[in-house]
Scaffold this motif. Sequence first.
Motif, PDB file in Angstrom:
ATOM      1  N   ALA A   1       8.174  -5.277   4.839  1.00 23.54           N
ATOM      2  CA  ALA A   1       9.455  -4.569   4.802  1.00 23.54           C
ATOM      3  C   ALA A   1      10.455  -5.226   5.755  1.00 23.54           C
ATOM      4  O   ALA A   1      11.625  -5.428   5.411  1.00 23.54           O
ATOM      5  N   LYS A   2       9.969  -5.565   6.944  1.00 16.45           N
ATOM      6  CA  LYS A   2      10.857  -6.201   7.921  1.00 16.45           C
ATOM      7  C   LYS A   2      11.299  -7.585   7.447  1.00 16.45           C
ATOM      8  O   LYS A   2      12.431  -8.007   7.698  1.00 16.45           O
TER       9      LYS A   2
ATOM     10  N   LEU B   1      16.568  -1.021   3.008  1.00 18.46           N
ATOM     11  CA  LEU B   1      15.350  -1.338   2.266  1.00 18.46           C
ATOM     12  C   LEU B   1      15.302  -0.573   0.947  1.00 18.46           C
ATOM     13  O   LEU B   1      14.981  -1.136  -0.102  1.00 18.46           O
ATOM     14  N   CYS B   2      15.637   0.713   0.989  1.00 17.70           N
ATOM     15  CA  CYS B   2      15.625   1.519  -0.229  1.00 17.70           C
ATOM     16  C   CYS B   2      16.658   1.015  -1.230  1.00 17.70           C
ATOM     17  O   CYS B   2      16.401   0.999  -2.437  1.00 17.70           O
ATOM     18  N   GLN B   3      17.808   0.606  -0.734  1.00 16.37           N
ATOM     19  CA  GLN B   3      18.826   0.034  -1.634  1.00 16.37           C
ATOM     20  C   GLN B   3      18.288  -1.221  -2.309  1.00 16.37           C
ATOM     21  O   GLN B   3      18.471  -1.430  -3.509  1.00 16.37           O
TER      22      GLN B   3
ATOM     23  N   LEU C   1       6.500   7.575   3.449  1.00 17.97           N
ATOM     24  CA  LEU C   1       7.140   7.490   2.143  1.00 17.97           C
ATOM     25  C   LEU C   1       8.641   7.666   2.333  1.00 17.97           C
ATOM     26  O   LEU C   1       9.091   8.671   2.876  1.00 17.97           O
ATOM     27  N   LEU C   2       9.384   6.643   1.913  1.00 15.39           N
ATOM     28  CA  LEU C   2      10.846   6.708   1.998  1.00 15.39           C
ATOM     29  C   LEU C   2      11.412   7.094   0.633  1.00 15.39           C
ATOM     30  O   LEU C   2      10.942   6.625  -0.392  1.00 15.39           O
ATOM     31  N   TYR C   3      12.425   7.940   0.661  1.00 20.44           N
ATOM     32  CA  TYR C   3      13.068   8.414  -0.568  1.00 20.44           C
ATOM     33  C   TYR C   3      14.576   8.274  -0.381  1.00 20.44           C
ATOM     34  O   TYR C   3      15.152   8.952   0.455  1.00 20.44           O
ATOM     35  N   ASP C   4      15.160   7.381  -1.142  1.00 21.27           N
ATOM     36  CA  ASP C   4      16.602   7.119  -1.048  1.00 21.27           C
ATOM     37  C   ASP C   4      17.069   6.943   0.401  1.00 21.27           C
ATOM     38  O   ASP C   4      18.074   7.524   0.817  1.00 21.27           O
ATOM     39  N   GLY C   5      16.329   6.154   1.145  1.00 20.09           N
ATOM     40  CA  GLY C   5      16.788   5.776   2.478  1.00 20.09           C
ATOM     41  C   GLY C   5      16.347   6.678   3.610  1.00 20.09           C
ATOM     42  O   GLY C   5      16.777   6.493   4.745  1.00 20.09           O
TER      43      GLY C   5
END
Length: 438
Positions: free
Chosen positions: A287-288, A313-315, A355-359
Motif C-alpha cells: 500500500a505504501k 489509496l482508496c481513490q 478494511l478501508l471503505y471509500d477512504g
Amino acid sequence: MRFPMIKRILAIEVKEYIGKEVLLQGWVHRIRQLGQVSFIILRDRSGIVQTVAEEGVVAFPGLSNESIVIIRGKVSADARAPGGVEVRVRDIDILSQALDTPPIEINKKIDLLKTNLDTLLTFRAVCLRNPDILSIFKVQAELIRAFRQFLIQENFTEIHTPKIVATGTEGGAELFSVRYFEQNVYLAQSPQFYKQIMVGSGLERVFEVGHAYRAEDHNTTRHLNEYVSLDLEMGFIENEQDVIELQKKLIQFMFTEVSSNCAAELKLYKVKTPQFKDIPQLTLIEAKEILRSKCNKDLKEAPDLDPEGERLLCQYIKKNTGEGLVYITSYPISKRPFYTMPREDNPEVSRSFDLLYDGEEITTGGQRIHNYGQLIKKMKEAGLNEKDFDFYLQAFKYGMPPHGGLAIGTERITKQLLGLGNIREASLFPRDRTRVAP
RNA sequence: GGGGCUGUGGUCGAGCGGUUUAAGAUUCCUGACUGUCGAUCAGGAGGUCGCGGGUUCAAAUCCCGUCAGCCCCGCCA
C-alpha cells in the motif's frame, strides 16, 4: 375516541383502499392552503400521504404543522395527487397540538435543509422528525439487522458482555474511569477479551452489537467517544484469511440487504452500495509503495497509513479495479495489541488487517494468539500485569482453539455508505469531546 | 494533546471601520386563489450582530480576554 369502528391504516397502505372510508393517524407534515381547497400532508412511520379538505382548513381550528391528528376520509384515485391517490377529509381530530413553530424545518428535503450540524444536534428530538434525517437510522438499523441475520445463519451466537470492567484491553490510557461504589472501574473500550473467552467456552462463534467507549481526546469527523461496535470472533481458523473470507460474505450480505430494503433511503442520499466482485488485499508495504509511486505520497517508515494516505489509496484502487473497499494486511506487530498473532515466518509482522471503505477505516481484525505461554510473554512485554487479567487468561490456560475476529464501526460504515460529512450525523445522540447531551 | 477557522432574526447566511434605517433566502402570521406537490402573488412580524472589556469622532466590522462551535493532525471503529 370518535371513530372506534374503523381501524387505523398507514400512509403507505392508502392506495389499497380506493373508494373506502379510512382512518389515519400521524403528524401534520405540511399544510398547503389554496382558497377553498387545502392539502394536508400527513406523516406516519410508513411515509407521507396527501389528504384534501375541500372546505379549507378553517374548519379545523388549531391545525398546524407537527400536530398529531386523526383524519377520517374516503380514499380516491386522482391523477393530480402525488402517487395518484389521496384521502378526501371528512373529519380531523387533534390528538396533540404543536404549541410552537419547530426551530428547524422538519418538512424540508435534505439538500434544501441548510441547518448546521450543531443546531441539528441541539434540537435533536425535533430534527429527527425530518424524514430524510430519520432515514439515516433506518439504513443503520438495516445494516445491523443484516449483520445479525448473516452471522446467525453462519452459526454464530449473539452475546452481551459487560461494559463495566475492572481493566482495559491495552492498559488503561484511553479508558473512562467510573466510580463504582467503593472502587474505581472503567467503561469497556471493546468486548475483545470477553468474546475470546466465549470462543473458548465452546460456542466457537460469537458476535455482539454493543457500545464501546474511548476516552481519547480526538475531535474529528470520524471519531466518537461512545460508538456502537459490530464485533465477531470465531474459533478453529487457519489464519486471518478465514476471518477476511467470512467478512467479505458478511459485508456483501449487509450491502445487498440494505440495497433492497432501503432503496428509497439510498436514493435520497444519492448513493449506491458498493458492487464488489472481490475486495482486493494489499500488505501495508504494498500500500505504501502504491502511494509512493502512483500517488506521490511517501510515508517512509511510518507504521500505518495516515488519513490522507487512506483516501488516496482508496481513490487509486477504485480507479484501477472499481472496488470501493480494500484490505490492508500485515501491519507491524509493534503497532497492534499484545494479543495479535505474529506471522511464524516473520514475527515482526502481524496477522491483522484493516478494511478501508471509500477512504476510511471501518474495520480492524485479525488472528489472535491462542497459546497461553506466548500470550503471557506478549502481555508482559506490553507492560501489563498478568494478575489483572486472570479472568481472561483462564480461557487460554485450559486449551483455546486458534481463533480470530474483527469489529465494524457502525457509525463509520453508515457514514461511508451514505456519504455523510461527519460521523455525528450517523449517531442518534452522539457523545464527543464536549457533547454529553442530548 | 497540537494546529487552523467561525459565532449576525427561529433557521441559513451577506456585510468585515462611516449613506447600513444590518442585504437576501427560508420559516412564521395576514390576505388572494378549488389542484397544490420546494405552490404562486401581495403585505407583515422577527436581530441590544455569542459575552465582557478596550481602541476610535464613529465598532457587527479593529485589539485583548472569555464562552460556544467547526475543520485538520496524532490515535482509532
